[in-house]
Enzyme design. Structure first.
Site, PDB file in Angstrom:
ATOM      1  N   ALA A  49       0.835  -1.202   0.000  1.00  0.00           N
ATOM      2  CA  ALA A  49       0.000   0.000   0.000  1.00  0.00           C
ATOM      3  C   ALA A  49       0.868   1.249   0.000  1.00  0.00           C
ATOM      4  O   ALA A  49       1.879   1.324   0.707  1.00  0.00           O
ATOM      5  CB  ALA A  49      -0.906  -0.001   1.227  1.00  0.00           C
ATOM      6  N   GLY A 109       2.457  -4.907   2.104  1.00  0.00           N
ATOM      7  CA  GLY A 109       1.376  -5.443   1.291  1.00  0.00           C
ATOM      8  C   GLY A 109       1.855  -6.164   0.055  1.00  0.00           C
ATOM      9  O   GLY A 109       1.137  -7.009  -0.497  1.00  0.00           O
ATOM     10  N   GLU A 130       2.088  -9.570   1.144  1.00  0.00           N
ATOM     11  CA  GLU A 130       0.730 -10.097   1.289  1.00  0.00           C
ATOM     12  C   GLU A 130       0.138 -10.477  -0.064  1.00  0.00           C
ATOM     13  O   GLU A 130      -0.583 -11.477  -0.179  1.00  0.00           O
ATOM     14  CB  GLU A 130      -0.145  -9.088   2.025  1.00  0.00           C
ATOM     15  CG  GLU A 130       0.248  -8.945   3.491  1.00  0.00           C
ATOM     16  CD  GLU A 130      -0.518  -7.866   4.233  1.00  0.00           C
ATOM     17  OE1 GLU A 130      -1.051  -8.149   5.311  1.00  0.00           O
ATOM     18  OE2 GLU A 130      -0.575  -6.722   3.729  1.00  0.00           O
ATOM     19  N   GLU A 151       4.946  -3.441   8.625  1.00  0.00           N
ATOM     20  CA  GLU A 151       3.880  -2.555   9.084  1.00  0.00           C
ATOM     21  C   GLU A 151       4.071  -2.030  10.503  1.00  0.00           C
ATOM     22  O   GLU A 151       3.712  -0.882  10.801  1.00  0.00           O
ATOM     23  CB  GLU A 151       2.532  -3.271   8.972  1.00  0.00           C
ATOM     24  CG  GLU A 151       1.977  -3.353   7.565  1.00  0.00           C
ATOM     25  CD  GLU A 151       2.513  -4.528   6.772  1.00  0.00           C
ATOM     26  OE1 GLU A 151       1.985  -4.807   5.682  1.00  0.00           O
ATOM     27  OE2 GLU A 151       3.478  -5.178   7.238  1.00  0.00           O
TER      28      GLU A 151
END
Length: 279
Positions: free
Chosen positions: A83, A130, A133, A153
């Protein structure tokens, strides 16, 4: 190979003083789709627009019956940084603060628990936050020697919220996953291979060719059987051995009822390649 840019977004690069076209690219080669995050100036991170475009590409792959396997990759020396901390995370935080937040999803794929068609991550560089992920949302990963993997994060006072805390401990030993998540520190390609996070490491020039080779093999197999096998694997991992064994028997029976299940042995007997119809 047919190449289609899902969309092109012109953005201004202040360092270069010109507009840079960026996109999520969708390439098709036979029954294999390649989805490429094409935002190298931002390490292939996802702002709101690119997050939506990636979701559209993912949905397009899953909805097209002619496509049987997909490769997810990035442009340049990053797979994805996840992100966009400047553009996407603030938007998400605002929705949390005003109680309008929806489940946090990257590229339309990280919160999908049901079984879809197989995807392989071709990790061409850094897969961070991300980005990891997204790679974990794929069925397995092939990477280059320069690749790094991390969930950073906690450095920014949040947690991996797009599947990272759930998928990473299922992909590597729990202790390794816990250390990665709580420290935010990345691991290199050799450690990723040692812990089973990636299936193999290949030279950068060979990454897409090798990943497409594996994807083409998967795409050549019985498509109903491939999806059924994937569902059986996930059911067992999610619900335990007993449930997995029951699911396996149910799915085997479903496969046996298909035309493809007759075509496979027939092709073997006739010493030719099978022609599967997905039914």
């Amino acid at each position: 190979m047919a190449i289609v840019a899902i969309a092109t977004i012109a953005t201004h690069d202040p360092d270069r003083g010109r507009a840079n076209p960026m996109s999520i690219d969708f390439d098709v080669d036979g029954a294999v789709a390649t989805i490429t995050i094409n935002r190298p100036e931002a390490r292939n991170s996802l702002d709101p627009e690119h997050n939506t475009l990636l979701a559209e590409a993912y949905q397009r792959f899953q909805a097209d019956d002619a496509l049987r396997c997909a490769v997810l990759t990035g442009v340049g020396n990053s797979f994805s940084a996840g992100a966009d901390l400047k553009k996407l995370i603030p938007v998400v935080r605002e929705t949390v603060l005003d109680d309008t937040a929806e489940p946090w999803v990257l590229g339309g794929m990280t919160m999908v628990a049901e079984v879809g068609k197989p995807m392989i991550a071709a990790v061409n560089g850094h897969a961070l936050a991300g980005g990891l992920e997204l790679a974990l949302a794929c069925d397995f990963r092939i990477c280059v020697p320069q690749a790094t993997f991390g969930l950073a994060e906690v450095r920014w006072a949040i947690i991996p919220g797009a599947g990272g805390t759930q998928r990473l401990p299922r992909a590597v030993p729990v202790g390794v996953a816990t250390e990665m998540i709580l420290t935010g520190d990345p691991i290199d390609a050799d450690a990723a291979l040692r812990h089973g996070l990636v299936n193999r490491i290949v030279a950068p020039d060979d990454l897409l060719a090798e990943t497409h080779r594996v994807a083409a093999v998967i795409a050549s197999r019985g498509p109903v059987a491939v999806r059924a096998a994937k569902e059986a694997i996930h059911t067992g991992l999610r619900e335990g051995l007993a449930a997995g064994l029951l699911a396996e028997q149910r799915l085997l029976a479903e496969c046996m009822r298909t035309e493809d299940a007759a075509e496979g042995p027939r092709a073997f007997a006739e010493k030719r390649e099978p022609v599967y119809k997905g039914r």
